[in-house]
Design a protein around this motif. Structure first.
Motif, mmCIF file in Angstrom:
data_model
loop_
_atom_site.group_PDB
_atom_site.id
_atom_site.type_symbol
_atom_site.label_atom_id
_atom_site.label_comp_id
_atom_site.label_asym_id
_atom_site.label_seq_id
_atom_site.Cartn_x
_atom_site.Cartn_y
_atom_site.Cartn_z
ATOM 1 N N ALA A 188 0.850 -1.186 0.000
ATOM 2 C CA ALA A 188 0.000 0.000 0.000
ATOM 3 C C ALA A 188 0.887 1.236 0.000
ATOM 4 O O ALA A 188 1.986 1.226 0.564
ATOM 5 N N GLU A 189 0.397 2.286 -0.639
ATOM 6 C CA GLU A 189 1.171 3.527 -0.682
ATOM 7 C C GLU A 189 0.829 4.362 0.546
ATOM 8 O O GLU A 189 -0.254 4.934 0.649
ATOM 9 N N VAL A 240 -6.089 3.617 6.233
ATOM 10 C CA VAL A 240 -7.109 2.612 5.923
ATOM 11 C C VAL A 240 -7.454 2.579 4.438
ATOM 12 O O VAL A 240 -7.467 1.516 3.811
ATOM 13 N N SER A 241 -7.705 3.741 3.842
ATOM 14 C CA SER A 241 -8.102 3.737 2.425
ATOM 15 C C SER A 241 -6.952 3.282 1.524
ATOM 16 O O SER A 241 -7.166 2.618 0.512
ATOM 17 N N ALA A 242 -5.709 3.620 1.883
ATOM 18 C CA ALA A 242 -4.545 3.187 1.093
ATOM 19 C C ALA A 242 -4.412 1.664 1.142
ATOM 20 O O ALA A 242 -4.115 1.025 0.123
ATOM 21 N N VAL A 243 -4.648 1.079 2.324
ATOM 22 C CA VAL A 243 -4.568 -0.373 2.469
ATOM 23 C C VAL A 243 -5.676 -1.035 1.647
ATOM 24 O O VAL A 243 -5.440 -2.018 0.937
ATOM 25 N N PRO A 301 -12.908 -6.088 -0.109
ATOM 26 C CA PRO A 301 -12.697 -5.515 1.232
ATOM 27 C C PRO A 301 -13.935 -4.799 1.776
ATOM 28 O O PRO A 301 -14.603 -4.064 1.057
ATOM 29 N N MET A 302 -14.238 -5.032 3.056
ATOM 30 C CA MET A 302 -15.320 -4.327 3.743
ATOM 31 C C MET A 302 -14.704 -3.608 4.938
ATOM 32 O O MET A 302 -14.170 -4.257 5.833
ATOM 33 N N THR A 303 -14.762 -2.264 4.919
ATOM 34 C CA THR A 303 -14.113 -1.488 5.969
ATOM 35 C C THR A 303 -15.066 -1.202 7.118
ATOM 36 O O THR A 303 -16.225 -0.839 6.917
ATOM 37 N N ASP A 304 -14.543 -1.329 8.344
ATOM 38 C CA ASP A 304 -15.302 -1.056 9.554
ATOM 39 C C ASP A 304 -14.344 -0.350 10.512
ATOM 40 O O ASP A 304 -13.603 -0.997 11.254
ATOM 41 N N GLY A 305 -14.287 0.974 10.433
ATOM 42 C CA GLY A 305 -13.337 1.737 11.239
ATOM 43 C C GLY A 305 -11.921 1.478 10.753
ATOM 44 O O GLY A 305 -11.600 1.686 9.595
ATOM 45 N N GLN A 306 -11.044 0.985 11.653
ATOM 46 C CA GLN A 306 -9.661 0.691 11.276
ATOM 47 C C GLN A 306 -9.471 -0.779 10.903
ATOM 48 O O GLN A 306 -8.355 -1.221 10.673
ATOM 49 N N THR A 307 -10.572 -1.521 10.851
ATOM 50 C CA THR A 307 -10.510 -2.936 10.499
ATOM 51 C C THR A 307 -11.098 -3.152 9.110
ATOM 52 O O THR A 307 -12.158 -2.641 8.788
ATOM 53 N N ILE A 308 -10.366 -3.912 8.307
ATOM 54 C CA ILE A 308 -10.863 -4.278 6.978
ATOM 55 C C ILE A 308 -11.114 -5.776 7.004
ATOM 56 O O ILE A 308 -10.211 -6.558 7.301
ATOM 57 N N ARG A 309 -12.355 -6.173 6.724
ATOM 58 C CA ARG A 309 -12.706 -7.585 6.703
ATOM 59 C C ARG A 309 -12.706 -8.071 5.249
ATOM 60 O O ARG A 309 -13.171 -7.374 4.359
#
Length: 184
Positions: free
Chosen positions: A41-42, A74-77, A90-98
């Motif tokens: 990730a950048e 988070v968005s870069a990851v 990817p499904m983002t939930d705060g700082q966790t990506i499921r």
């Protein structure tokens, strides 16, 4: 180049270990954290591997979880995961990506099995190259009168036995992975 049995063994072991690493990255139906090893990730103006910016875990058999340490990344990851073309959503939930593991269709399973075979072939080529180097070193040593013809033949047999053992190990690892891909 002088013949060195331990160097030959080490290089052949390296080819097998490299293959095992490649195979662990191939997706079966189960969540495996090694699947995200190639993801970068950048962040902070540089391309960084996921392992340096987040914690990857497999909380369930069919789910990967990526806990990003810095909220601003988070968005870069998420972009990095999408760009890696792993077929994950990817499904983002705060700082966790499921990352739920989708079912593999028959066509994708066959592609992955074929890829496992290609990885195995590459490992075998590497092992054969090491064998060739060992055989050339033995012939050179004999030419320089450092070893006798009998010694050369005996050591060539050792090199061949090591080659056969490592090729067999490659075949076993690939077969096991192909079975895993086709059955899960």
């Amino acid at each position: 180049m002088k013949y060195d049995k331990s160097d030959i063994e080490r290089r052949m072991d390296g080819a097998v270990e490299s293959l095992k690493g490649d195979l662990s990255g191939l997706r079966t139906g189960r969540a495996n954290t090694a699947l995200l090893d190639p993801v970068v990730a950048e962040v902070y103006g540089a391309m960084m591997p996921l392992s340096q910016i987040a914690t990857v875990s497999a909380p369930e058999p069919r789910m990967l979880s990526v806990q990003v340490w810095d909220k601003s990344n988070v968005s870069a990851v998420e972009k990095g995961i999408s760009k890696a073309n792993l077929g994950l959503n990817p499904m983002t939930d705060g700082q966790t990506i499921r990352l739920p593991m989708p079912d593999l269709n028959e066509e994708r399973r066959k592609e992955l099995a074929k890829l496992a075979g290609e990885y195995g072939e590459k490992a075998k080529v590497a092992i054969r190259n090491v064998r060739r180097d060992g055989m050339e070193a033995l012939k050179e040593d004999e030419k320089k009168k450092e070893i006798s013809e009998d010694d050369r033949k005996r050591m060539e047999d050792e090199v061949q036995k090591a080659t056969d053992a490592h090729v067999s190990e490659v075949d076993t690892a690939v077969e096991k992975k192909v079975q895993e891909i086709l059955t899960q």
